[in-house]
Scaffold this motif. Structure first.
Motif, PDB file in Angstrom:
ATOM      1  N   ARG A  16       3.749   5.320 -15.045  1.00  0.00           N
ATOM      2  CA  ARG A  16       3.104   5.101 -13.734  1.00  0.00           C
ATOM      3  C   ARG A  16       2.617   3.664 -13.563  1.00  0.00           C
ATOM      4  O   ARG A  16       2.188   3.267 -12.480  1.00  0.00           O
ATOM      5  CB  ARG A  16       1.938   6.081 -13.591  1.00  0.00           C
ATOM      6  N   GLU A  17       2.704   2.873 -14.608  1.00  0.00           N
ATOM      7  CA  GLU A  17       2.184   1.504 -14.529  1.00  0.00           C
ATOM      8  C   GLU A  17       2.886   0.673 -13.458  1.00  0.00           C
ATOM      9  O   GLU A  17       2.212  -0.017 -12.668  1.00  0.00           O
ATOM     10  CB  GLU A  17       2.307   0.837 -15.897  1.00  0.00           C
TER      11      GLU A  17
ATOM     12  N   THR B 230       5.791   9.581 -13.609  1.00  0.00           N
ATOM     13  CA  THR B 230       6.666  10.073 -12.535  1.00  0.00           C
ATOM     14  C   THR B 230       7.821  10.845 -13.176  1.00  0.00           C
ATOM     15  O   THR B 230       8.547  10.296 -14.018  1.00  0.00           O
ATOM     16  CB  THR B 230       7.200   8.899 -11.712  1.00  0.00           C
TER      17      THR B 230
ATOM     18  N   LYS C   9       0.847   3.568   0.389  1.00  0.00           N
ATOM     19  CA  LYS C   9       0.717   4.178  -0.947  1.00  0.00           C
ATOM     20  C   LYS C   9       1.677   5.362  -1.091  1.00  0.00           C
ATOM     21  O   LYS C   9       2.395   5.500  -2.090  1.00  0.00           O
ATOM     22  CB  LYS C   9      -0.725   4.621  -1.165  1.00  0.00           C
TER      23      LYS C   9
ATOM     24  N   ASN D 236       0.176  11.253 -16.448  1.00  0.00           N
ATOM     25  CA  ASN D 236       0.778  11.544 -15.156  1.00  0.00           C
ATOM     26  C   ASN D 236       1.954  10.619 -14.835  1.00  0.00           C
ATOM     27  O   ASN D 236       1.967   9.925 -13.813  1.00  0.00           O
ATOM     28  CB  ASN D 236      -0.277  11.453 -14.050  1.00  0.00           C
TER      29      ASN D 236
ATOM     30  N   GLU E  95       4.921   5.692  -3.650  1.00  0.00           N
ATOM     31  CA  GLU E  95       5.056   6.842  -4.558  1.00  0.00           C
ATOM     32  C   GLU E  95       6.362   7.588  -4.299  1.00  0.00           C
ATOM     33  O   GLU E  95       7.081   7.974  -5.229  1.00  0.00           O
ATOM     34  CB  GLU E  95       3.860   7.778  -4.395  1.00  0.00           C
TER      35      GLU E  95
ATOM     36  N   LEU F 253       4.291   1.751 -10.749  1.00  0.00           N
ATOM     37  CA  LEU F 253       3.838   2.310  -9.473  1.00  0.00           C
ATOM     38  C   LEU F 253       2.438   1.835  -9.127  1.00  0.00           C
ATOM     39  O   LEU F 253       2.155   1.413  -7.986  1.00  0.00           O
ATOM     40  CB  LEU F 253       3.894   3.835  -9.543  1.00  0.00           C
ATOM     41  N   ASN F 254       1.546   1.874 -10.102  1.00  0.00           N
ATOM     42  CA  ASN F 254       0.164   1.402  -9.858  1.00  0.00           C
ATOM     43  C   ASN F 254       0.137  -0.090  -9.527  1.00  0.00           C
ATOM     44  O   ASN F 254      -0.666  -0.542  -8.711  1.00  0.00           O
ATOM     45  CB  ASN F 254      -0.703   1.701 -11.066  1.00  0.00           C
ATOM     46  N   ARG F 255       1.033  -0.844 -10.206  1.00  0.00           N
ATOM     47  CA  ARG F 255       1.069  -2.282  -9.930  1.00  0.00           C
ATOM     48  C   ARG F 255       1.503  -2.553  -8.486  1.00  0.00           C
ATOM     49  O   ARG F 255       0.938  -3.412  -7.789  1.00  0.00           O
ATOM     50  CB  ARG F 255       2.020  -2.963 -10.915  1.00  0.00           C
ATOM     51  N   ASP F 256       2.503  -1.840  -8.020  1.00  0.00           N
ATOM     52  CA  ASP F 256       2.953  -2.009  -6.635  1.00  0.00           C
ATOM     53  C   ASP F 256       1.862  -1.610  -5.645  1.00  0.00           C
ATOM     54  O   ASP F 256       1.678  -2.264  -4.595  1.00  0.00           O
ATOM     55  CB  ASP F 256       4.208  -1.165  -6.392  1.00  0.00           C
ATOM     56  N   ILE F 257       1.149  -0.537  -5.973  1.00  0.00           N
ATOM     57  CA  ILE F 257       0.054  -0.111  -5.082  1.00  0.00           C
ATOM     58  C   ILE F 257      -1.043  -1.170  -5.055  1.00  0.00           C
ATOM     59  O   ILE F 257      -1.602  -1.490  -3.988  1.00  0.00           O
ATOM     60  CB  ILE F 257      -0.485   1.261  -5.520  1.00  0.00           C
ATOM     61  N   ARG F 258      -1.382  -1.727  -6.239  1.00  0.00           N
ATOM     62  CA  ARG F 258      -2.418  -2.772  -6.287  1.00  0.00           C
ATOM     63  C   ARG F 258      -1.989  -3.996  -5.475  1.00  0.00           C
ATOM     64  O   ARG F 258      -2.800  -4.582  -4.739  1.00  0.00           O
ATOM     65  CB  ARG F 258      -2.698  -3.159  -7.730  1.00  0.00           C
TER      66      ARG F 258
END
Length: 416
Positions: free
Chosen positions: A118-119, A100, A29, A98, A33, A121-126
């Protein structure tokens, strides 16, 4: 046990997966980021460099001139602030909270701000978390399958060993000779097989002793019963005393038979052979068997030189001779002859009758247990041979027709 093995294996795997996946998820994670922040910062620096170059060259700086710099990623939003000029914006302001953000300031007071939603980024984290969860589930599934297989592999031998022990307890001493590829379990299986073998030998010995005792005690008990009947039927005190004395002698011989059977069952070789008068044993057996032979219309003859001394025990020789006479009485015919002779260093005691002899298909097998040509027990001659060998002698069939059985005993050396 099977459930405990499965639960313990799964517990260990869950702990390992947790200790591995949770730190890995945190590291990944942070890496995602940082990568997104580095990309936004790199674009801000690139945009700042373009703005500085145009300022130095005196070229105009407007939205149209800078629009191509953010066309590669429409989700990035850039703001260019120049001293004394209006603020320039490139792209659409990112939605959500929030975003980046990267802010870079140039040497001439210009300031560039780049933001990205951030979408992604969140998709990659998911996606990363889903991959880790999938790997964890596959690991747990594989561990569960391995635990089930291992539990069955260990539980099956234990079940077999329990069945073997139960069979031993129920009186079935047959060894199973199964091995499982596990050192500890194979050791237990070897011990159980060895125990089964020992129990089998013990049971065989006990059954053999019971059969031998039943056979060997039958004739002495019958003779003793006859003596007691004579005592009951007579009123002559002298006859009563004579019959009682004979009965007491038969009781002593009966005790000797029992003791001999017990000794022979514990130790197949007897080292207590001594010299004894063979004539006394023959005389005693002749007196005991003449009434039975007389009732069958047969006679008993004694032949051979007197005064022979043999090496052995008189009780064992008496039992062997009784077995041979009984065999002649049951399976033979005509007169029974007990003959003694000397052969080299041996004293030979022969028993012969005038019957048809031993069938040719039996031959030397007459000494095997349960082998009989006339539906008898097939124990007498086998016990006789065992007794002879335990006494240091040997019992042989010299002739099938007429039947001649010979007991070879050691001969006492003559004193000079």
């Amino acid at each position: 046990m099977r459930r405990r093995l499965i639960n313990s294996t799964l517990a260990v795997v869950l702990v390992v997966v947790t200790l591995f996946c949770v730190p890995l998820a945190l590291v990944e994670k942070r890496s995602i980021e940082n990568n997104a922040r580095d990309q936004v910062t790199s674009e801000a620096l690139h945009l700042l460099g373009v703005v500085e170059n145009r300022l130095i060259a005196g070229e105009p700086i407007d939205s149209e001139a800078l629009s191509g710099l953010t066309s590669q990623n429409a989700q990035r939003y850039a703001v260019v602030q120049l001293p004394g000029q209006p603020e320039l914006t490139l792209g659409a302001r990112p939605t959500g909270s929030n975003p980046t953000t990267a802010v870079e300031t140039g040497a001439h007071g210009e300031k560039v701000t780049v933001q990205e939603s951030r979408e992604p980024l969140n998709r990659d984290i998911r996606n990363m978390l889903l991959l880790l969860v999938l790997v964890a589930l596959l690991t747990i599934l594989a561990a569960a399958m391995l635990a089930v297989w291992q539990a069955r592999r260990l539980a099956r031998p234990l079940t077999d060993l329990a069945e073997t022990a139960e069979r031993l307890g129920s009186g079935d001493p047959r060894p199973r000779q199964r091995r499982y590829g596990v050192v500890e379990l194979d050791r237990v299986a070897e011990v159980l097989d060895a125990s089964a073998d020992r129990i089998g030998r013990m049971l065989t010995a006990e059954r053999r002793l019971a059969a031998d005792a039943s056979h060997q005690l039958r004739t002495p008990l019958t003779a003793l019963s006859m003596r007691l009947e004579e005592i009951v039927e007579t009123d002559d005190l002298v006859t009563v005393k004579e019959e009682a004395a004979i009965a007491l002698g038969q009781v002593e011989r009966l005790t000797d038979v029992v003791q001999r059977l017990l000794t022979n069952s514990r130790d197949q070789r007897n080292a207590s052979a001594v010299a004894f008068e063979l004539d006394e044993v023959i005389k005693q057996q002749a007196e005991e068997w003449r009434p039975a032979l007389r009732r069958a219309g047969r006679t008993l003859h004694l032949e051979g030189p007197p005064g022979l001394r043999a090496l052995g025990t008189s009780g064992a020789v008496a039992q062997v001779l009784a077995a041979l006479i009984e065999n002649s009485l049951m399976h033979g015919d005509g007169a029974v002859t007990i003959r003694t002779r000397v052969r080299d260093t041996s004293v030979v005691l022969e028993v012969q009758d005038d019957g048809a002899g031993v069938p040719s298909e039996l031959g030397a097998r007459v000494f095997e247990r349960a082998v009989s040509g006339h539906n008898s027990t097939g124990i007498g001659l086998a016990v006789a041979r065992d007794l002879a060998e335990a006494d240091g002698g040997r019992l042989e069939l010299l002739s099938q027709r007429p039947p001649v059985f010979a007991l070879f005993l050691g001969r006492q050396a003559e004193e000079r």
